[in-house]
Scaffold this motif. Structure first.
Motif, mmCIF file in Angstrom:
data_model
loop_
_atom_site.group_PDB
_atom_site.id
_atom_site.type_symbol
_atom_site.label_atom_id
_atom_site.label_comp_id
_atom_site.label_asym_id
_atom_site.label_seq_id
_atom_site.Cartn_x
_atom_site.Cartn_y
_atom_site.Cartn_z
ATOM 1 N N UNK A 1 1.410 3.265 0.000
ATOM 2 C CA UNK A 1 1.547 1.824 -0.103
ATOM 3 C C UNK A 1 1.568 1.394 -1.566
ATOM 4 N N UNK A 2 2.298 0.321 -1.822
ATOM 5 C CA UNK A 2 2.411 -0.175 -3.187
ATOM 6 C C UNK A 2 1.079 -0.741 -3.670
ATOM 7 N N UNK A 3 0.776 -0.498 -4.952
ATOM 8 C CA UNK A 3 -0.433 -1.057 -5.574
ATOM 9 C C UNK A 3 -0.131 -2.509 -5.943
ATOM 10 N N UNK A 4 -0.552 -3.427 -5.073
ATOM 11 C CA UNK A 4 -0.213 -4.838 -5.265
ATOM 12 C C UNK A 4 -0.934 -5.462 -6.456
ATOM 13 N N UNK A 5 -2.005 -4.830 -6.898
ATOM 14 C CA UNK A 5 -2.782 -5.397 -8.016
ATOM 15 C C UNK A 5 -2.282 -4.923 -9.378
ATOM 16 N N UNK A 6 -1.254 -4.054 -9.388
ATOM 17 C CA UNK A 6 -0.799 -3.478 -10.663
ATOM 18 C C UNK A 6 -0.329 -4.554 -11.628
#
Length: 583
Positions: free
Chosen positions: A382-387
């Motif tokens: 899953x994509x790291x949404x906090x990046x």
């Protein structure tokens, strides 16, 4: 600032020469030989110009004893000029990477093994490829028939020091284009006074009245969590490419791109100019640190390259290569490739630029292809949404004003994010691989050491339940599926071969230590002369390997091994001693 030069007179070594004969190779240079220090950094310096009758032409190669094959000359000429689709006016800097014809042809520099043993894998010297660092100038000039001055200054090296050599070119090239040959000869003589590249040390490199200060990272460095130190000297240069600027338009797809790099997938990068193309390719291939990038990559590639047919054939699967191009013709030629990244003109400052969209390959148009990542690949994690928030995009002050982090901080944070992601993936592999090493207590002096156990993919996957990447990484997803695909990639093969080699050398070193700690005289009591001579020969072979820094053993162990050899030989009859120790 005055250059920090050594005392004593300086002599210019060699002379400027034309392209020279086509015979390949260069004699090995001892540290005291002419150009020995120069060749620790650069293979040669080339000047490529545009000839109305010949097109791109190699004007000179310096030093003039460096030999390039006709195929290498042709590649350098075409790769040193932007193609007609780029429309680069003014000054442009970019990089390329080309295969050395005939593989590893000339001997490595004497310190290569020592340097590579201390440098991170991503910064080690290339054995069979050249990097080309280009400074291209195209300006209007009424004195030239074609109406334009077109010339490239190219530094050819086996070292992937992108930012260092770009900084060097920004000093040298403008001066060279004004003063030509005398300036270049003086600069090359200055480089021939530089200390050799030394990982972990800060080096002062004098050139053209300033000091370029650079620190080459070491294999034992801790991960970067802060921006690079700013130096007091006039020029400070790092060696690695800056990630933040390259990845600005694709930050929302970093997870997908990282997985594509990890799996060694073929990727075509179509950019508007060679500088955007080369920066993006070099940034992508640096995503896997500290893992070695084991696939081929070409930061800038043209239809004139000698490997064009090899890379564009449809008779077999696309090769494991990251290919940077600027000619839209490649969209049509390589539309069968599974992954194509089209990027537009870079936005140099301001807010985060519009992110390229993820698109199906069927949306790819051979003409007027819009920016996007064209792929049918679905990321396992899953994509790291906090990046983006950690990088500073989206951070707002109480008054609602967006607060961005400085560019160098963003680059350091992004590199750390990718480093930690790769380490989380690799650590379980490292732990499992270590468990395959025989126990030290099973290594006895007078028996062949036990073998390293074979790598079982099923056993490894079962171990992930209690020792997987979830221990160090917050990302969720199909880690098992990602590992299964990784096992089929060139990067697993490269990682496994290197680790197995290191473990085999460690096993041999432990065996040598066990022999040196044993009582040699007790062993010899009931042994035949044949067995004793065999021990001498084996000990000598191990000693030679250890002294060549191939075995990780202490100096005290080497001394004991030498003493054992002398003791054993001394116990043999005089005629055998004469054979084993000829005068």
């Amino acid at each position: 600032m005055d250059a920090l030069l050594g005392t004593g007179p300086r002599r210019a070594r060699g002379c400027l020469g034309a392209a020279g004969p086509t015979s390949s190779g260069r004699a090995a240079r001892t540290p005291a030989a002419p150009w020995a220090r120069f060749s620790a950094w650069l293979e040669c310096v080339c000047v490529v110009t545009f000839d109305l009758e010949l097109g791109q032409a190699l004007e000179l190669v310096y030093p003039n004893d460096f030999r390039l094959t006709d195929k290498e000359k042709s590649s350098i000429c075409y790769l040193s000029f932007p193609d007609s689709h780029s429309g680069c006016l003014g000054d442009t800097q970019f990089s390329f990477r080309m295969r050395q014809c005939g593989g590893q042809r000339s001997p490595w520099h004497a310190d290569d093994r020592h340097y590579n043993s201390r440098a991170p894998v991503a910064l080690q010297r290339e054995p069979a490829h050249y990097f080309g660092y280009v400074y291209f100038r195209q300006v209007k000039d009424s004195s030239v028939k074609r109406g334009y001055f077109q010339k490239s200054l190219v530094l050819v090296s086996r070292l992937p020091f992108v930012r260092l050599f770009q900084a060097l070119l920004s000093l040298i090239a403008p001066e060279y284009f004004d003063k030509l040959a005398p300036c270049l000869e003086a600069v090359c003589s200055e480089i021939d006074q530089w200390p050799a590249p030394a990982p972990g040390q800060t080096l002062n490199l004098p050139v053209m009245g300033v000091v370029v200060q650079v620190r080459i990272p070491s294999r034992v460095d801790k991960s970067e969590s802060s921006p690079p130190k700013q130096y007091d000297q006039e020029v400070g240069a790092e060696v690695e490419v800056e990630l933040k600027q390259c990845f600005r338009p694709v930050l929302t797809h970093m997870q997908t791109l990282w997985e594509l790099m990890l799996l060694g997938e073929p990727l075509l990068v179509l950019a508007p100019s060679p500088d955007v193309s080369s920066e993006m390719v070099l940034a992508l291939t640096s995503c896997l640190q500290p893992l070695r990038f084991c696939c081929d990559f070409r930061p800038y590639f043209t239809i004139h390259d000698s490997e064009f047919k090899e890379f564009t054939t449809r008779t077999q699967a696309p090769p494991n290569v990251v290919l940077g191009v600027t000619n839209p013709f490649f969209i049509k030629t390589l539309q069968h490739w599974p992954h194509i990244l089209r990027v537009g003109e870079p936005k140099m400052s301001g807010d985060l630029p519009k992110q390229v969209k993820l698109k199906k390959p069927s949306r790819l148009k051979t003409l007027d292809t819009k920016p996007g990542l064209y792929t049918a690949y679905t990321a396992h994690l899953h994509r790291d949404k906090a990046l983006l928030k950690r990088l500073g995009w989206g951070r707002r002050e109480p008054g609602g004003v967006q607060k961005k982090r400085p560019s160098d901080v963003q680059s350091a944070l992004l590199r750390r994010h990718l480093l930690e992601l790769t380490q989380s993936f690799i650590i379980p592999l490292e732990h499992y691989m270590a468990s395959l090493m025989p126990l030290q207590k099973s290594i006895t002096p007078w028996k062949t050491p036990p073998q390293i156990q074979p790598f079982s993919q099923d056993d490894f996957l079962r171990s992930l339940e209690h020792a997987g990447p979830q221990l160090t990484c917050i990302l969720k997803g199909d880690w098992l599926g990602l590992y299964r695909r990784f096992f089929k990639s060139p990067h697993f093969d490269g990682w496994y071969r290197q680790r197995h080699k290191e473990m085999a050398l460690k096993l041999e070193a432990l065996h040598l230590e066990a022999i040196c700690e044993a009582n040699i005289e007790t062993w010899m009591k009931d042994k035949s002369e044949v067995e004793v001579v065999d021990l001498v020969l084996k000990l000598r072979e191990k000693l030679v390997r250890a002294q060549g820094h191939q075995l990780p053993v202490k100096e005290a162990t080497l001394q004991r091994a030498q003493l054992y050899i002398e003791t054993v030989i001394g116990s043999l009859p005089k005629d055998l001693q004469a054979v084993l120790c000829p005068p």
